[in-house]
Design a protein around this motif. Structure first.
Motif, PDB file in Angstrom:
ATOM      1  N   VAL A  70     -15.795  -1.434   7.684  1.00 32.40           N
ATOM      2  CA  VAL A  70     -14.890  -0.487   8.338  1.00 32.40           C
ATOM      3  C   VAL A  70     -13.841  -0.032   7.326  1.00 32.40           C
ATOM      4  CG1 VAL A  70     -13.224  -0.144  10.200  1.00 32.40           C
ATOM      5  CG2 VAL A  70     -15.247  -1.576  10.573  1.00 32.40           C
ATOM      6  N   THR A  71     -13.619   1.282   7.255  1.00 30.31           N
ATOM      7  CA  THR A  71     -12.576   1.822   6.387  1.00 30.31           C
ATOM      8  C   THR A  71     -11.263   1.847   7.159  1.00 30.31           C
ATOM      9  OG1 THR A  71     -14.164   3.186   5.174  1.00 30.31           O
ATOM     10  CG2 THR A  71     -11.838   3.801   5.019  1.00 30.31           C
ATOM     11  N   ARG A  72     -10.261   1.185   6.609  1.00 28.86           N
ATOM     12  CA  ARG A  72      -8.998   1.007   7.335  1.00 28.86           C
ATOM     13  C   ARG A  72      -7.869   1.694   6.572  1.00 28.86           C
ATOM     14  NH1 ARG A  72     -10.369  -2.810  11.121  1.00 28.86           N
ATOM     15  NH2 ARG A  72     -12.191  -4.078  10.590  1.00 28.86           N
ATOM     16  N   ALA A  73      -7.082   2.473   7.335  1.00 26.24           N
ATOM     17  CA  ALA A  73      -5.929   3.157   6.759  1.00 26.24           C
ATOM     18  C   ALA A  73      -4.742   2.208   6.738  1.00 26.24           C
ATOM     19  CB  ALA A  73      -5.591   4.405   7.574  1.00 26.24           C
ATOM     20  N   CYS A  74      -4.011   2.202   5.638  1.00 25.83           N
ATOM     21  CA  CYS A  74      -2.891   1.283   5.458  1.00 25.83           C
ATOM     22  C   CYS A  74      -1.574   2.062   5.494  1.00 25.83           C
ATOM     23  CB  CYS A  74      -3.014   0.543   4.127  1.00 25.83           C
ATOM     24  SG  CYS A  74      -4.588  -0.342   3.929  1.00 25.83           S
ATOM     25  N   ASP A  75      -0.499   1.333   5.790  1.00 28.65           N
ATOM     26  CA  ASP A  75       0.835   1.917   5.681  1.00 28.65           C
ATOM     27  C   ASP A  75       1.604   1.177   4.593  1.00 28.65           C
ATOM     28  OD1 ASP A  75       1.518  -0.495   6.780  1.00 28.65           O
ATOM     29  OD2 ASP A  75       2.234   0.308   8.679  1.00 28.65           O
ATOM     30  N   HIS A  76       2.869   1.544   4.420  1.00 25.22           N
ATOM     31  CA  HIS A  76       3.632   0.981   3.299  1.00 25.22           C
ATOM     32  C   HIS A  76       3.950  -0.491   3.477  1.00 25.22           C
ATOM     33  CE1 HIS A  76       6.795   1.784   6.227  1.00 25.22           C
ATOM     34  NE2 HIS A  76       7.551   0.960   5.544  1.00 25.22           N
ATOM     35  N   GLU A  77       3.725  -1.055   4.682  1.00 31.82           N
ATOM     36  CA  GLU A  77       3.997  -2.479   4.904  1.00 31.82           C
ATOM     37  C   GLU A  77       2.756  -3.336   4.712  1.00 31.82           C
ATOM     38  OE1 GLU A  77       5.804  -2.898   8.729  1.00 31.82           O
ATOM     39  OE2 GLU A  77       7.808  -2.544   7.906  1.00 31.82           O
ATOM     40  N   THR A  78       1.597  -2.716   4.486  1.00 34.87           N
ATOM     41  CA  THR A  78       0.357  -3.473   4.280  1.00 34.87           C
ATOM     42  C   THR A  78       0.321  -4.010   2.860  1.00 34.87           C
ATOM     43  OG1 THR A  78      -0.788  -2.016   5.845  1.00 34.87           O
ATOM     44  CG2 THR A  78      -2.148  -3.395   4.431  1.00 34.87           C
ATOM     45  N   LEU A  79       0.094  -5.311   2.736  1.00 34.26           N
ATOM     46  CA  LEU A  79       0.021  -5.944   1.415  1.00 34.26           C
ATOM     47  C   LEU A  79      -1.426  -5.923   0.932  1.00 34.26           C
ATOM     48  CD1 LEU A  79       1.840  -7.441  -0.644  1.00 34.26           C
ATOM     49  CD2 LEU A  79       1.064  -9.581   0.407  1.00 34.26           C
ATOM     50  N   LEU A  80      -1.630  -5.425  -0.265  1.00 31.68           N
ATOM     51  CA  LEU A  80      -2.975  -5.268  -0.818  1.00 31.68           C
ATOM     52  C   LEU A  80      -3.172  -6.132  -2.060  1.00 31.68           C
ATOM     53  CD1 LEU A  80      -3.545  -1.386  -0.638  1.00 31.68           C
ATOM     54  CD2 LEU A  80      -4.234  -3.125   1.022  1.00 31.68           C
ATOM     55  N   ILE A  81      -4.423  -6.582  -2.238  1.00 34.88           N
ATOM     56  CA  ILE A  81      -4.859  -7.175  -3.500  1.00 34.88           C
ATOM     57  C   ILE A  81      -5.604  -6.071  -4.246  1.00 34.88           C
ATOM     58  CG2 ILE A  81      -6.121  -9.048  -4.591  1.00 34.88           C
ATOM     59  CD1 ILE A  81      -3.870  -9.977  -2.770  1.00 34.88           C
ATOM     60  N   ALA A  98       0.833  -1.198   0.000  1.00 38.31           N
ATOM     61  CA  ALA A  98       0.000   0.000   0.000  1.00 38.31           C
ATOM     62  C   ALA A  98       0.869   1.250   0.000  1.00 38.31           C
ATOM     63  CB  ALA A  98      -0.921  -0.005   1.220  1.00 38.31           C
ATOM     64  N   THR A  99       0.307   2.326  -0.491  1.00 38.24           N
ATOM     65  CA  THR A  99       0.960   3.626  -0.362  1.00 38.24           C
ATOM     66  C   THR A  99       0.525   4.264   0.948  1.00 38.24           C
ATOM     67  OG1 THR A  99      -0.839   4.693  -1.574  1.00 38.24           O
ATOM     68  CG2 THR A  99       1.071   3.946  -2.851  1.00 38.24           C
ATOM     69  N   ALA A 100       1.325   5.176   1.467  1.00 35.63           N
ATOM     70  CA  ALA A 100       1.018   5.811   2.756  1.00 35.63           C
ATOM     71  C   ALA A 100      -0.326   6.523   2.685  1.00 35.63           C
ATOM     72  CB  ALA A 100       2.126   6.793   3.126  1.00 35.63           C
ATOM     73  N   GLY A 101      -1.194   6.217   3.648  1.00 34.63           N
ATOM     74  CA  GLY A 101      -2.495   6.862   3.719  1.00 34.63           C
ATOM     75  C   GLY A 101      -3.563   6.211   2.882  1.00 34.63           C
ATOM     76  N   GLU A 102      -3.227   5.186   2.102  1.00 35.23           N
ATOM     77  CA  GLU A 102      -4.219   4.493   1.279  1.00 35.23           C
ATOM     78  C   GLU A 102      -5.226   3.772   2.177  1.00 35.23           C
ATOM     79  OE1 GLU A 102      -4.180   1.901  -2.867  1.00 35.23           O
ATOM     80  OE2 GLU A 102      -2.416   1.951  -1.567  1.00 35.23           O
ATOM     81  N   THR A 103      -6.500   3.770   1.804  1.00 33.25           N
ATOM     82  CA  THR A 103      -7.549   3.177   2.636  1.00 33.25           C
ATOM     83  C   THR A 103      -8.251   2.052   1.885  1.00 33.25           C
ATOM     84  OG1 THR A 103      -9.211   4.778   1.919  1.00 33.25           O
ATOM     85  CG2 THR A 103      -7.938   5.326   3.891  1.00 33.25           C
TER      86      THR A 103
END
Length: 808
Positions: free
Chosen positions: A301-312, A289-294
């Motif tokens: 629930v809307t969750r804020a992600c950081d750069h270590e969060t892996l997204l599909i 994820a990019t910083a601040g990506e939700t």
């Protein structure tokens, strides 16, 4: 992990092994079984009934009179109060004489004058876990599928004739988070064949839908596979599948979600089904994820992600948090007809970081964060597609599309037979060991006393020799390994000299009324600035790069500031007086910017303030002063066998001028004793505060470097002489004592100061000091002439060196 006995029996023949015996075998084999739960909870004589008609009760608005065919040869008249009962339904019916959970017995009765021959049951009345049931089944009677047969045993239909074993797994046994893993385990324990489903790949006929997979975070997701299934009809899953999900503690939702959960429980491989039409261009991009990506997850629930969060993602938007939960924007709904089914390997550490940061855990994340079997990725996907075709009218709409970064390494571990015998302490022959590996389905070669074992990917907990020894031990039987006493050379434990010294310090200070405290090693800049560092004046505070708070920014260089804070805390809570000490490390460096680790130095500090004793009718409460604290320190020095301590008056910042001294040992500053400046004390809401701080390094070097010398008790009496002298007011008392000791010779045993007087006839600039001198010989009783001669020599030396005169 909750394991259904009946489900497990499909994979391993459990004939002749009761659930209780199986639980015992598993526990003895290292898989602890916490609970053996009978699902029926006492239910019997409950059958499937068909509601023929429903009429209002003649004498009760909320009751209805139902005519029910329960396969008993005649229709039953049953009064029911459930609002959702209706003609044409298939329902569970408790016949007269039936028993329900809680000891409830059903019998014929009359309700408001109308006979009732049984009871139409709700899910709760049958003992089904209400919290796992769909909302429509939680209220009112339980409505069964129309395909059920009238008169069929409802207990068997609902899977209540099953037994559930609840396993308490250790974190390393991630393989047992699946029915397959438990089947392998039970097969090894019982030495029975394991029969597992072998789904075939569903191949595409004709032109299919496109799927593209891009792995931008290959370290976190080295393997990803997907397949599209079209023609999906959403609806309830069959009763047998719901029964197994409920037994495992999973809520049935619909046939699509239930299939993915079922395969997860069966294979240990979590799956996820996306609405294919919500995935842009059929593309899957796995990235950080990019910083601040939700992401708005399935729970809304809307969750804020950081750069270590892996997204599909689908290349344009996130559609799920990898290994944790899918996104709401790709959720399967009643309008969904085409699915994209995901099966992947996500790195355990990546999933653990995400679940911990988001505070979000799921059945899927619980498996991913412990590690799944990479060799089950494709079989689990094939099994899910097979069930989609069978239970959801699905048809394969694409080939299996996969992307893999790197190869799956084979794990081979060598086990020495001699090492095995040495660890277990029991003779296990080679044939028994190879047989154990055969039961575990570990391919093994034996050569010259060494077993070369190929470890299946389903067992990530086995990587070194002792892991194989544990496998042999638990299948051989822990109860067959005899209990033996340890043997070999033994040595009694003892304290090191430094530990003994610190223990002596603690005991001595406790004996004189001090209480030990332990403060944080981290402190604030304000605390460090409040008192000048006297013992280590060149020390610079070490700043923490990522402090937790402003109060914990620096490593301490002195123990005194935090003792002041502790004293303030206690005085504010109505303690009349406190005496505290702390023994701990300080961190010293002279560098502005650290290039090496700071020195960790053991220090001892003490503080006393307030009333030492309570007020009483005979006098006032005792309060501390410089000399009372100095006396307690000298008692400590005496017990440590430390001599030669000198005190020099100093006036450091933060301390009271004229009431502070530094302590020296052979011209080396080892500590400070004195009164805190009244302004500093007032800032902490304290009155007179007296403190000391000692550097324990030179103290330890002096004490541990010499052996304590003991001498026998004296056989001959001592002779005392008092000596009152008038000297200049600026002559230190220890200068007088040094001269007295130097002149007194071997017969002088002790010098005790018992009086100091100024003013009056003494004159300005003068003071009177009085000592008691004790003389004693080891081999005889000294005569008065011998004592007088030595005593006169002492007086003469004091007169000559310091201009002292005898007080008249």
């Amino acid at each position: 992990m909750r394991v259904s006995y009946q489900w497990l029996n499909e994979y391993v023949n459990l004939e002749g092994v009761s659930p209780e015996e199986l639980a015992e075998q598993l526990t003895r084999g290292g898989i602890e079984v916490d609970l053996v739960e009978l699902r029926d909870r006492g239910v019997n004589k409950v059958v499937v009934g068909h509601v023929k008609s429903v009429e209002p009760h003649p004498d009760a608005d909320r009751l209805r009179v139902c005519t029910v065919d329960a396969g008993q040869g005649e229709l039953l008249n049953i009064v029911c109060g459930a609002p959702n009962v209706a003609a044409g339904q298939k329902v569970p019916v408790a016949l007269p004489g039936a028993r329900l959970p809680g000891g409830i017995k059903i019998k014929r009765s009359k309700l408001r004058g109308v006979p009732s021959e049984g009871m139409i049951c709700s899910a709760q009345e049958l003992g089904l876990p209400e919290k796992l049931l769909p909302k429509e089944q939680q209220d009112g009677i339980l409505v069964l599928s129309q395909g059920t047969e009238v008169g069929e045993d409802a207990k068997k239909l609902l899977g209540l004739d099953d037994v559930v074993l609840e396993l308490d797994l250790t974190p390393n046994r991630s393989d047992c988070l699946s029915m397959w893993g438990i089947a392998y385990e039970v097969g090894a324990l019982l030495d029975r064949e394991v029969r597992l489903p072998q789904p075939a790949e569903r191949r595409l006929e004709g032109k299919g839908k496109s799927v593209a997979i891009v792995l931008d975070a290959e370290e976190d997701c080295p393997l990803y596979a997907a397949q599209v299934v079209d023609g999906i009809r959403l609806g309830p899953s069959p009763q047998w599948m719901q029964n197994r999900l409920l037994a495992a503690g999973v809520r049935p939702i619909n046939n699509v979600v239930d299939i993915t959960n079922y395969v997860m429980l069966e294979y240990g491989q979590p799956l996820h089904a996306f609405d294919y039409h919500q995935v842009e261009n059929g593309e899957i991009v796995v990235r950080r994820a990019t910083a601040g990506e939700t992401v708005t997850t399935l729970d809304g629930v809307t969750r804020a992600c950081d750069h270590e969060t892996l997204l599909i993602t689908d290349g344009t938007k996130p559609i799920g948090i990898a290994g944790v939960m899918g996104g709401e924007n790709s959720e399967v709904t009643e309008e969904t007809t085409t699915l994209l089914i995901e099966s992947a390997y996500f790195a355990p550490e990546s999933v653990r970081r995400t679940t911990r940061r988001l505070g979000l855990r799921s059945e899927a994340s619980a498996r991913f964060e412990k590690g799944v079997d990479p060799e089950r990725i494709l079989p689990a996907l094939q099994r899910a597609v097979e069930l989609m075709e069978e239970l959801a009218s699905g048809k394969v709409a694409s080939a299996v599309t996969g992307e893999q970064m790197g190869e799956i390494d084979d794990v081979t571990v060598d086990l020495r037979h001699s090492r095995l015998i040495g660890v277990l302490g029991v003779q296990v022959d080679e044939q028994a060991v190879t047989d154990i590996f055969r039961r575990l389905r570990f391919p093994t070669e034996v050569k010259e006393g060494i077993y070369r074992v190929q470890v299946p990917s389903r067992r990530p907990d086995i990587s070194i020799e002792v892991d194989l020894i544990e496998e042999v031990a638990r299948l051989y039987g822990y109860d067959r390994i005899p209990t033996t006493l340890p043997w070999g050379q033994q040595s009694p434990g003892s304290l090191t000299p430094e530990q003994r010294l610190r223990r002596t310090i603690r005991h001595t200070l406790r004996d004189v009324g001090f209480h030990e405290v332990v403060n944080y090693s981290l402190t604030s800049p304000d605390a460090l600035r409040s008192l000048e560092q006297v013992i280590h004046p060149k020390a610079r505070p070490v700043r923490i790069s990522m402090p937790m708070s402003d109060e914990r920014k620096l490593l301490r260089t002195s123990l005194v500031p935090q003792l002041l804070e502790t004293a303030e805390y206690n005085i504010h809570r109505r303690e009349e007086g406190v005496s505290l000490f702390e023994m701990g490390r300080v961190y010293l460096t002279e560098e502005k910017k650290l290039t090496q680790q700071p020195e960790e130095r053991w220090m001892l500090a003490g503080l006393t303030t307030g009333a030492l004793t309570s007020k009483h009718w005979q006098g006032k409460a005792e309060v501390p002063d410089f000399f009372s604290l100095k006396g307690e320190l000298e008692l400590l020095f005496q017990r440590l066998g430390l001599t030669g301590i000198r005190y020099e008056a100093v006036q450091p910042e933060g301390y009271h001028p004229g009431r502070t001294a530094r302590m020296k040992l052979e011209d080396r500053v080892i500590g400070l004793i004195g009164q805190i400046h009244p302004q500093t004390a007032e800032a902490h809401d304290l009155e007179d505060v007296f403190v000391f701080e000692l550097d324990l390094l030179p103290v330890m070097e002096a004490v541990l470097g010499e052996m304590l010398q003991y001498r026998p008790l004296p056989k001959y009496p001592a002779t005392t002489r008092d000596l009152a002298l008038v000297v200049d007011a600026d002559v230190p008392a220890d200068r007088l004592q040094d001269l007295i000791h130097a002149t007194g010779g071997e017969w002088l045993r002790s010098v005790t100061l018992f009086d100091v007087f100024t003013g009056g006839r003494i004159g300005n600039g003068k003071k009177s000091v009085a000592y008691s001198l004790s003389y004693q010989a080891e081999d005889r009783t000294l005569t008065d002439e011998e004592v007088n001669e030595v005593h006169q020599a002492v007086i003469s030396t004091l007169e000559k060196e310091l201009g002292a005169t005898l007080r008249q």
